[in-house]
Enzyme design. Sequence first.
Site, short mmCIF file in Angstrom:
data_model
loop_
_atom_site.label_atom_id
_atom_site.label_comp_id
_atom_site.label_asym_id
_atom_site.label_seq_id
_atom_site.Cartn_x
_atom_site.Cartn_y
_atom_site.Cartn_z
N SER A 1 23.10 -1.96 13.11
CA SER A 1 24.32 -1.85 13.94
C SER A 1 25.28 -3.02 13.70
O SER A 1 26.50 -2.82 13.63
CB SER A 1 23.95 -1.74 15.42
OG SER A 1 23.08 -2.77 15.80
N HIS B 1 15.94 2.27 14.25
CA HIS B 1 16.71 1.15 14.87
C HIS B 1 16.72 1.37 16.38
O HIS B 1 15.67 1.36 17.01
CB HIS B 1 18.10 1.13 14.22
CG HIS B 1 18.94 -0.07 14.55
ND1 HIS B 1 18.42 -1.25 15.00
CD2 HIS B 1 20.29 -0.28 14.50
CE1 HIS B 1 19.41 -2.11 15.20
NE2 HIS B 1 20.55 -1.55 14.92
N HIS C 1 8.66 -4.89 12.45
CA HIS C 1 10.04 -5.37 12.35
C HIS C 1 10.33 -5.76 10.91
O HIS C 1 9.44 -6.20 10.20
CB HIS C 1 10.27 -6.57 13.27
CG HIS C 1 11.71 -6.82 13.55
ND1 HIS C 1 12.49 -7.59 12.73
CD2 HIS C 1 12.54 -6.34 14.52
CE1 HIS C 1 13.73 -7.61 13.20
NE2 HIS C 1 13.78 -6.85 14.29
N ARG D 1 12.02 -10.96 22.97
CA ARG D 1 12.69 -10.01 23.86
C ARG D 1 11.64 -9.14 24.57
O ARG D 1 11.83 -8.72 25.71
CB ARG D 1 13.69 -9.15 23.08
CG ARG D 1 14.77 -9.98 22.38
CD ARG D 1 15.62 -9.13 21.46
NE ARG D 1 14.85 -8.54 20.37
CZ ARG D 1 15.33 -7.67 19.49
NH1 ARG D 1 16.59 -7.27 19.57
NH2 ARG D 1 14.56 -7.19 18.53
N ASP E 1 11.82 -2.84 21.75
CA ASP E 1 11.79 -1.46 22.25
C ASP E 1 10.45 -1.09 22.87
O ASP E 1 10.35 -0.10 23.60
CB ASP E 1 12.10 -0.48 21.11
CG ASP E 1 13.49 -0.72 20.56
OD1 ASP E 1 14.41 -0.90 21.36
OD2 ASP E 1 13.64 -0.73 19.32
C1 LIG Z 1 10.96 -1.60 12.18
C2 LIG Z 1 10.50 -0.99 10.85
C3 LIG Z 1 11.51 0.10 10.45
C4 LIG Z 1 10.51 -2.09 9.80
O1 LIG Z 1 10.25 -1.49 8.54
P1 LIG Z 1 9.79 -2.29 7.28
O2 LIG Z 1 10.53 -3.60 7.19
O3 LIG Z 1 9.89 -1.38 6.11
O4 LIG Z 1 8.29 -2.62 7.65
P2 LIG Z 1 7.06 -2.98 6.70
O5 LIG Z 1 7.53 -3.73 5.49
O6 LIG Z 1 6.03 -3.63 7.56
O7 LIG Z 1 6.57 -1.54 6.24
C5 LIG Z 1 5.48 -1.40 5.36
C6 LIG Z 1 4.80 -0.07 5.63
O8 LIG Z 1 4.26 -0.10 6.96
C7 LIG Z 1 4.72 1.01 7.70
N1 LIG Z 1 4.94 0.61 9.09
C8 LIG Z 1 5.72 -0.40 9.55
N2 LIG Z 1 5.72 -0.41 10.90
C9 LIG Z 1 4.90 0.61 11.28
C10 LIG Z 1 4.53 1.12 12.56
N3 LIG Z 1 4.99 0.62 13.69
N4 LIG Z 1 3.69 2.18 12.58
C11 LIG Z 1 3.22 2.74 11.45
N5 LIG Z 1 3.58 2.30 10.21
C12 LIG Z 1 4.41 1.25 10.14
C13 LIG Z 1 6.06 1.34 7.07
O9 LIG Z 1 6.48 2.67 7.40
C14 LIG Z 1 5.76 1.14 5.60
O10 LIG Z 1 5.01 2.25 5.15
P3 LIG Z 1 5.18 2.84 3.66
O11 LIG Z 1 4.89 1.69 2.74
O12 LIG Z 1 4.19 3.95 3.63
O13 LIG Z 1 6.61 3.29 3.56
C15 LIG Z 1 9.06 -0.42 10.98
O14 LIG Z 1 8.19 -1.43 11.39
C16 LIG Z 1 8.98 0.77 11.93
O15 LIG Z 1 9.24 1.90 11.52
N6 LIG Z 1 8.61 0.52 13.23
C17 LIG Z 1 8.57 1.58 14.22
C18 LIG Z 1 9.98 1.88 14.72
C19 LIG Z 1 10.54 0.77 15.57
O16 LIG Z 1 9.87 0.25 16.45
N7 LIG Z 1 11.80 0.41 15.32
C20 LIG Z 1 12.51 -0.60 16.11
C21 LIG Z 1 12.77 -1.82 15.32
S1 LIG Z 1 13.46 -3.09 16.31
#
Ligand SMILES: CC(C)(COP(=O)(O)OP(=O)(O)OC[C@H]1O[C@@H](n2cnc3c(N)ncnc32)[C@H](O)[C@@H]1OP(=O)(O)O)[C@@H](O)C(=O)NCCC(=O)NCCS
Length: 439
Positions: free
Chosen positions: A241, A271, A318, A327, A373
């Site tokens: 954002s 997000h 994250h 937070r 969240d």
């Molecule tokens: C926030 C987020 C998008 C960050 O993504 P990222 O920087 O790519 O995270 P990572 O490097 O740790 O990801 C590595 C792997 O772990 C997975 N992973 C990360 N967080 C995960 C979670 N909460 N549950 C399951 N799998 C998760 C990713 O999907 C990725 O899988 P892949 O290699 O099969 O594609 C991710 O942690 C997520 O999807 N979290 C859940 C949604 C969420 O809470 N979003 C709010 C963020 S403030």
Amino acid sequence: MGYVKDRFKEIADQKSQEIKELIAQHGTRKIGDVTLAQVYQGMRGITGLVTETSLLDSDEGIRFRGYSIPELRAQLPKSEGGSEPLPEGLFYLMLTGEIPSLEDVDHLSATWARRSHVPNHVFAVIESLPSSTHPMTQFCVAILSLQTESKFAKAYHEGISKKEHWSYVYEDAMTLIARLPRIAAYIYRRKYKNGDHIQPDGMLDWSANFAHMLGYNDEGFRELMRLYLTIHADHEGGNVSAHATHLVGSALSDPYLAFTAGMTGLAGPLHGLANQEVIRWIEELQQNIGTLEPSKEQISEYIKKTLSEGKVVPGYGHAVLRKTDPRFTAQMEFAKKHCPEDPVVKTVWNVYDVAPAILEATGKIKNPWPNVDAHSGSLLKHYGLIEEDFYTVLFGVSRALGVLASLCWDRALGFPLERPKSITTEWAKQFVSESATAE
Ligand SMILES: CC(C)(COP(=O)(O)OP(=O)(O)OC[C@H]1O[C@@H](n2cnc3c(N)ncnc32)[C@H](O)[C@@H]1OP(=O)(O)O)[C@@H](O)C(=O)NCCC(=O)NCCS
């Protein structure tokens, strides 16, 4: 000009001079290397933006102008009898770098109350959408329709010097922030309360007035709104954002256009929409197990089931953070004080007890800890705001404070159009083979 605007200009002029000197003396210094993997993997870890309002440390979490969330909760002005910071104060801090006095905060509350009138056509545009439309879509469409009010767009069209851009962007930012609670509350009452709208109360602070227009007059909910609207405001510049607002603003699209871009990004499930996903996931868990208070063993099994179905555990992980999000902790402290016996809150805490180890054991999730969240929905539910589709709109109202303060800075510092270089995979393959030949 209002005195906050004068103060901002004075500070921004000083900073502008410092930046000129910094670039003149050290502009050729390298601050990092970029690998091919980073280019393919969402630009993680590439430093490429300047955002003055806040800075994220992967272990410690966010600092707004150098202040951590616990420091802000202690130092920012509060409402009479309240103990949570007023988000007006955080906006002042992000804009000027200085902790405001209670008078400064009252001045902002009064300015925003004065500017909060939303033109009728915005409501007409909202009404033209089916009420089944997701609240975030209604919110984005409404902000876009408010663009008719942009002082920046009008002045630019009439022809202004680049030196004056910041002044019109500042005015638009202030007006937009003033009007967002009314728009958000209108969408809420339209969708969930039969269109039974509540007029604003100009004597209340920004958060309390928002709570009032939503239809919640409990002092605990007002305090929650003050905390919520403070902690969601900013998370440095690279999140979707903030980055989208900054990027679109760099084309000199006015603050209404730029902020809409930020909000369409916030509406994504990876997000801002994650707050709605968390509460859905908890409710599914409760239904699946058949109890309002599942045990830690049952929660563990459910987390494993979610992972085995190839889904994410919402509220965990994250892109930058590598520890529990402060937070999350701030909301946990709020819940300990106001609603420690709430079954959803207790489930959030039980998930926190078991999820990190399970996520860690997958070996691929870089951050097994909860983000903002993971907690927010349980608190909103506690006070009766049960419509989780609406949660991201609350996040959006808060996020306006950070990204619009940043947009003021972008124009005050005269930042140029953002235009990074992209490559094709053919280019990458050729680059690799040419580097191999050269070695
Ligand atoms: C926030 C987020 C998008 C960050 O993504 P990222 O920087 O790519 O995270 P990572 O490097 O740790 O990801 C590595 C792997 O772990 C997975 N992973 C990360 N967080 C995960 C979670 N909460 N549950 C399951 N799998 C998760 C990713 O999907 C990725 O899988 P892949 O290699 O099969 O594609 C991710 O942690 C997520 O999807 N979290 C859940 C949604 C969420 O809470 N979003 C709010 C963020 S403030």
